[in-house]
Design a protein around this motif. Structure first.
Motif, PDB file in Angstrom:
ATOM      1  N   UNK A 150     146.447 143.617 153.333  1.00 36.72           N
ATOM      2  CA  UNK A 150     147.446 144.565 152.824  1.00 36.72           C
ATOM      3  C   UNK A 150     148.392 143.908 151.826  1.00 36.72           C
ATOM      4  N   UNK A 151     148.877 142.707 152.128  1.00 35.20           N
ATOM      5  CA  UNK A 151     149.784 142.023 151.195  1.00 35.20           C
ATOM      6  C   UNK A 151     149.070 141.644 149.896  1.00 35.20           C
ATOM      7  N   UNK A 152     147.803 141.289 150.013  1.00 34.36           N
ATOM      8  CA  UNK A 152     147.018 140.931 148.827  1.00 34.36           C
ATOM      9  C   UNK A 152     146.854 142.155 147.923  1.00 34.36           C
ATOM     10  N   UNK A 153     146.507 143.272 148.507  1.00 36.63           N
ATOM     11  CA  UNK A 153     146.343 144.515 147.748  1.00 36.63           C
ATOM     12  C   UNK A 153     147.676 144.925 147.129  1.00 36.63           C
ATOM     13  N   UNK A 154     148.744 144.802 147.901  1.00 38.19           N
ATOM     14  CA  UNK A 154     150.079 145.131 147.391  1.00 38.19           C
ATOM     15  C   UNK A 154     150.425 144.271 146.178  1.00 38.19           C
ATOM     16  N   UNK A 155     150.056 143.008 146.209  1.00 38.31           N
ATOM     17  CA  UNK A 155     150.356 142.110 145.085  1.00 38.31           C
ATOM     18  C   UNK A 155     149.745 142.649 143.793  1.00 38.31           C
ATOM     19  N   UNK A 156     148.519 143.110 143.864  1.00 41.54           N
ATOM     20  CA  UNK A 156     147.851 143.672 142.692  1.00 41.54           C
ATOM     21  C   UNK A 156     148.532 144.957 142.240  1.00 41.54           C
TER      22      UNK A 156
END
Length: 104
Positions: A70-76
């Motif tokens: 989730x945090x990785x996707x949010x970063x994008x």
């Protein structure tokens, strides 16, 4: 009918840092399982709205989004928002008006 060919619009500019490339690769893989790329490319939300959306999508039946992604996707998604906003932000231009002495 003529169809346009070519590379799809990337989720990030080529000048983006490598961590953004990686984050957007995960986001594209996960989000495009249910949504077309245009939906990802045109959506603009606040940090809170994205957090809510990603979490809601993660909890959908059949979702392959893992909690740690989730945090990785949010970063994008947040990088896309920031980059798009910067490109769309109007440039401030100061106009100097030659006013007569009575108008000054």
């Amino acid at each position: 009918m003529i169809a346009a060919c070519g590379e799809p619009t990337p989720l990030y500019p080529s000048s983006a840092p490598s961590d953004i490339h990686e984050a957007c690769s995960v986001a594209e893989r996960r989000c495009s399982e249910c949504h077309d790329r245009d939906r990802i490319l045109t959506a603009h939300k606040t940090r809170e709205e994205w957090a809510s959306t990603v979490e809601r999508m993660r909890q959908m039946p059949g979702s392959t989004i893992r909690p740690e992604e989730t945090d990785v996707i949010m970063k994008c998604l947040l990088y896309r928002n920031e980059t798009s906003a910067r490109l769309l932000r109007p440039t401030r231009v100061s106009l100097l008006v030659d006013a007569s002495p009575q108008q000054r």
